[in-house]
Design an enzyme around this catalytic site. Sequence first.
Site, PDB file in Angstrom:
ATOM      1  CE  LYS A  22     -23.436  68.031  34.939  1.00 31.75           C
ATOM      2  NZ  LYS A  22     -23.584  66.688  35.573  1.00 31.75           N
TER       3      LYS A  22
HETATM    4  C1  PLP Z   1     -21.960  64.568  29.867  1.00 30.91           C
HETATM    5  C2  PLP Z   1     -23.202  64.539  30.801  1.00 30.91           C
HETATM    6  N1  PLP Z   1     -24.468  64.440  29.972  1.00 30.91           N
HETATM    7  C3  PLP Z   1     -25.713  64.369  30.555  1.00 30.91           C
HETATM    8  C4  PLP Z   1     -25.621  64.413  31.824  1.00 30.91           C
HETATM    9  C5  PLP Z   1     -27.312  64.480  32.283  1.00 30.91           C
HETATM   10  O1  PLP Z   1     -27.448  65.447  32.976  1.00 30.91           O
HETATM   11  P1  PLP Z   1     -28.843  65.792  33.809  1.00 30.91           P
HETATM   12  O2  PLP Z   1     -28.641  65.013  35.086  1.00 30.91           O
HETATM   13  O3  PLP Z   1     -29.155  66.732  34.146  1.00 30.91           O
HETATM   14  O4  PLP Z   1     -29.904  64.744  33.076  1.00 30.91           O
HETATM   15  C6  PLP Z   1     -24.817  64.589  32.878  1.00 30.91           C
HETATM   16  C7  PLP Z   1     -24.715  64.457  34.029  1.00 30.91           C
HETATM   17  O5  PLP Z   1     -24.034  64.417  34.892  1.00 30.91           O
HETATM   18  C8  PLP Z   1     -23.557  64.678  32.115  1.00 30.91           C
HETATM   19  O6  PLP Z   1     -22.218  64.642  32.793  1.00 30.91           O
END
Ligand code: PLP
Length: 383
Positions: free
Chosen positions: A181
């Site tokens: 990210k």
């Molecule tokens: C659109 C979206 N929402 C939520 C997430 C979840 O993020 P995390 O891995 O920090 O829980 C991601 C992770 O790739 C994502 O792309």
Amino acid sequence: MKIPFHKPYITEDETSELLDTVKSGWLTMGPKTISFEKEFSCYIGSKHSIALSSCTAALHLGLKVVGIRPQEEVIIPTMTFTATAEVVCYFNAKPVLVDVERDTHNMDVSKIESAITPKTRAIIEVHYGGQPCDMDRILEIAKRYYLFVIEDAAHSLPAWYNGEKIGTIGDITCFSFYVTKPLSTGEGGMATTENDDWAERMKILRLHGISKDAWKRYSSEGSWYYEVMEAGYKYNMTDIQAAIGLHQLYKLPQFQARRREIVRRYNEAFSQFEELQIPTEQPEVEHAWHLYVLRLNLELLNISRNQFIEELKARNIGTSVHFIPVHLHPYYRNKYGYKHDDFPVAYREYQRIISLPLYPRMTGRDVNDVIEAVCDVVEKFRR
Ligand SMILES: Cc1ncc(COP(=O)(O)O)c(C=O)c1O
């Protein structure tokens, strides 16, 4: 892989802060997490920032504090990562999927109203790839139907909608600091909100539901005594993560400028080919450019998207696909009866998208190599 899909940008700033944290002996949530929250609020302009173990945790706690109950419905776009949908299932509620716009891959706002039923309680919209959704229209619909708006801003740090920074617009905004990210702490997330009660409850829920400032109980200011207010979760951030996060936050403007420059180079190169469709930026937004999603005009090529990915891999270029739409996954198909053609735009787009490497650590040469590889594949396989 010569150019992997992602490489984090970690310098001496992060490593020396990390060393400082390790030497301090305070490894879990503590003073660095608190200062990361403060700095994050300052940067975003949000009243509250709650540091968590992931964006998934932020989405989960977001739904929890607005009070989602079993059998209720939450509207989400189908073009997203499973995290957006799974958190709804945690409540035994239903993720109601909506198709996306052809151009932005954001939820098609014109299709939201027909998905609303008396059981609908909230909308989770995803700013796909870092491009903000049409927030004015979403908020207007939410207001008319008394729905909460939770923003899945996993990709959009930093991004602006009509000059307002993402993180201050919806009821609760959830950011991801996963390794790929725009700001990375390896794993991690942040929830922002203007609501004092929700912020306080999220802080309690992230540490087992223990009454106020549970993280301080082993410090000199703290006390061994605590009370559990409700069955909470283990969703706190650690100071190890926050040490990295603080320095990543300071570098965000620099990261953002570099991402834009890479996007400009890609656009310039790929717009020469009718076999390719480049991503666009809507006039009312400033895109975070977390992803560069190239679209193939498959009718002009004699290979599929999957073969295109293999060809890039053979040229040492790492790619990804964002996303396999939620309604195509067996769990959601079997549980809710979704079929592949229920959301025709997402289904069609899914078959022709490729996410190319896009990160500040890419050198000019890396960018050239990606461009050369893509152009070479197009030239070799055009009809
Ligand atoms: C659109 C979206 N929402 C939520 C997430 C979840 O993020 P995390 O891995 O920090 O829980 C991601 C992770 O790739 C994502 O792309």
